[in-house]
Design a protein around this motif. Structure first.
Motif, mmCIF file in Angstrom:
data_model
loop_
_atom_site.group_PDB
_atom_site.id
_atom_site.type_symbol
_atom_site.label_atom_id
_atom_site.label_comp_id
_atom_site.label_asym_id
_atom_site.label_seq_id
_atom_site.Cartn_x
_atom_site.Cartn_y
_atom_site.Cartn_z
ATOM 1 N N ARG A 51 2.784 52.536 -10.827
ATOM 2 C CA ARG A 51 3.626 53.685 -10.491
ATOM 3 C C ARG A 51 5.078 53.244 -10.312
ATOM 4 O O ARG A 51 5.999 53.964 -10.666
ATOM 5 N N ARG A 55 7.976 54.696 -12.595
ATOM 6 C CA ARG A 55 9.024 55.512 -11.985
ATOM 7 C C ARG A 55 10.387 54.838 -11.984
ATOM 8 O O ARG A 55 11.366 55.452 -11.584
ATOM 9 N N GLU A 57 13.918 53.608 -13.176
ATOM 10 C CA GLU A 57 14.847 54.344 -14.028
ATOM 11 C C GLU A 57 15.060 53.652 -15.378
ATOM 12 O O GLU A 57 15.525 54.245 -16.330
ATOM 13 N N ARG A 121 0.793 69.221 -12.049
ATOM 14 C CA ARG A 121 2.160 69.677 -12.228
ATOM 15 C C ARG A 121 2.190 71.179 -12.547
ATOM 16 O O ARG A 121 2.964 71.931 -11.968
ATOM 17 N N ARG A 140 13.277 72.505 -0.422
ATOM 18 C CA ARG A 140 13.849 71.305 -1.019
ATOM 19 C C ARG A 140 14.599 70.470 0.027
ATOM 20 O O ARG A 140 14.397 69.253 0.113
ATOM 21 N N ALA B 20 11.189 72.621 -10.876
ATOM 22 C CA ALA B 20 10.821 71.347 -11.486
ATOM 23 C C ALA B 20 11.265 70.181 -10.610
ATOM 24 O O ALA B 20 10.545 69.187 -10.466
ATOM 25 N N ARG B 21 12.470 70.325 -9.989
ATOM 26 C CA ARG B 21 12.956 69.260 -9.106
ATOM 27 C C ARG B 21 12.051 69.102 -7.902
ATOM 28 O O ARG B 21 11.849 68.006 -7.391
ATOM 29 N N VAL B 23 8.835 69.526 -7.864
ATOM 30 C CA VAL B 23 7.645 68.771 -8.275
ATOM 31 C C VAL B 23 7.953 67.284 -8.177
ATOM 32 O O VAL B 23 7.170 66.497 -7.644
ATOM 33 N N GLU B 24 9.149 66.898 -8.664
ATOM 34 C CA GLU B 24 9.579 65.497 -8.597
ATOM 35 C C GLU B 24 9.673 65.036 -7.141
ATOM 36 O O GLU B 24 9.261 63.950 -6.786
ATOM 37 N N LEU B 25 10.219 65.914 -6.306
ATOM 38 C CA LEU B 25 10.396 65.619 -4.894
ATOM 39 C C LEU B 25 9.041 65.413 -4.212
ATOM 40 O O LEU B 25 8.897 64.572 -3.327
ATOM 41 N N ARG B 27 6.530 64.117 -5.612
ATOM 42 C CA ARG B 27 6.124 62.756 -5.980
ATOM 43 C C ARG B 27 6.869 61.733 -5.133
ATOM 44 O O ARG B 27 6.301 60.730 -4.715
ATOM 45 N N ASP B 28 8.171 61.992 -4.886
ATOM 46 C CA ASP B 28 8.955 61.095 -4.028
ATOM 47 C C ASP B 28 8.354 61.029 -2.630
ATOM 48 O O ASP B 28 8.253 59.970 -2.030
#
Lengths: 168, 171
Positions: A51, A55, A57, A121, A140, B20-21, B23-25, B27-28
């Motif tokens: 992973r 992941r 970059e 996803r 977020r 979408a961001r 989803v990435e978050l 994972r983070d």
């Protein structure tokens, strides 16, 4: 009954719920990745390394890989060998410095991993469609803060560790 | 959640990008959580799986059987036996027979719970609570709903993959 005293408010309850639910989420993530590792047929620690490479970059060198995982270079060679045999990573020469070997996830390995994660996803994206843009922005900022806190706490623990807090 | 009016054009694109961001978050967050738990497990001399099962036992208030731990954790009963053996040797849990049904074995946390274990999480919980207290009730409700639904999605997916692994003739 008035609102003085020690009665928890609605907001207090939600704070605690958010923390509890965060812990459950972490357990669910760990279990998810445990079964993914099982599915691919590699050990949990090899999977963690995979992973990290997946992941990154850009393709990383074995040395960088060792630094990031805190594994010995010998252990790293073993991990890369096993992952390469499973077709999940490949060693490629650095175009700028031919002596340097970089590790990357080859396209078919990446496709295999993406296929496993794709269903999750898609279900998360579908569930997000029920939220407003404002709500998603709030979520977020909360997740970004949580990640920052986790990183800081992990660093704090590991510095206690390396200072011989447990005498190991 | 509130009713969502389908946005059009640029708004739709921006919303898709936020989604979408996220989803990435997610994972983070998983990676950061994994790193934290690995560090704690490391300091306790346990594997991440051992540590995760210990967490399950701790939250169940002592009424868990080995079979139930296997069920919740998606691990095989054989693996769970090994985990309990290690946790018992390390002094975190003990096996106790049910008085009414002697065949039933509960896994109980050794009391008092090791202070060392609690102290690792105290700082994290406190900081998480401070972070959460910056939001209003409505916002917290959205966060909680989001996380709960992500949790449900993860569990369903874990079950699918596990069943795919264990049942022959698939995948």
């Amino acid at each position: 009954m008035d609102s003085h005293g020690c009665q928890p408010t609605f907001a207090d309850c939600s704070v605690l719920d958010a923390v509890t639910v965060g812990r459950r989420l972490s357990a669910a993530h760990l279990l998810f990745h445990t079964v993914v590792a099982e599915l691919i047929g590699i050990s949990a620690s090899d999977y963690k390394c995979l992973r990290l490479i997946d992941r990154a970059e850009r393709p990383i060198s074995a040395g960088e890989f060792a630094a990031r995982t805190r594994l010995s270079t010998g252990a790293v060679t073993g991990v890369i060998d096993r992952l390469e045999q499973a077709g999940l990573v490949s060693r490629v020469r650095d175009a700028h410095d031919r002596r340097r070997v970089l590790i990357e996830v080859p396209p078919d390995g990446a496709a295999r991993l993406a296929a496993i994660f794709d269903s999750l996803r898609r279900s998360i994206l579908a569930m997000e469609a029920d939220f407003t843009a404002d709500e998603l922005r709030t979520v977020r900022t909360y997740l970004v803060r949580s990640v920052t806190i986790l990183h800081r706490e992990t660093e704090r623990l590991s510095s206690v560790h390396s200072c011989g807090g447990r005498g190991r | 959640m509130t009713t969502v009016e389908p946005p059009a054009g640029a708004d739709r694109a921006a919303l898709d990008e936020t989604a979408a961001r996220l989803v990435e978050l997610g994972r983070d967050l998983a990676a950061a959580t994994m790193a934290f738990h690995t560090e704690v497990a490391d300091q306790l001399g346990l594997s991440v799986t051992d540590h995760k099962c210990l967490d399950l036992i701790q939250r169940a208030n002592g009424e868990l059987t080995a079979g139930r731990i296997a069920e919740i954790s998606c691990l095989s009963t054989g693996t769970v036996t090994g985990v309990i053996d290690r946790l018992e040797r390390a002094g975190f849990v003990r096996r106790a027979r049910d008085r009414r049904d002697r065949r039933k074995v509960f896994v109980r946390l050794v009391s008092p719970p090791p202070g060392e274990l609690m102290s690792y999480f105290a700082g994290l919980s406190r900081r998480m609570e401070v972070a959460a207290s910056r939001y209003e009730a409505g916002e917290l409700h959205a966060i909680e709903t989001y996380v709960r639904e992500m949790l449900a999605a993860l569990r369903i997916e874990t079950t699918h993959i596990r069943d795919g692994v264990t049942s022959p003739g698939t995948g």
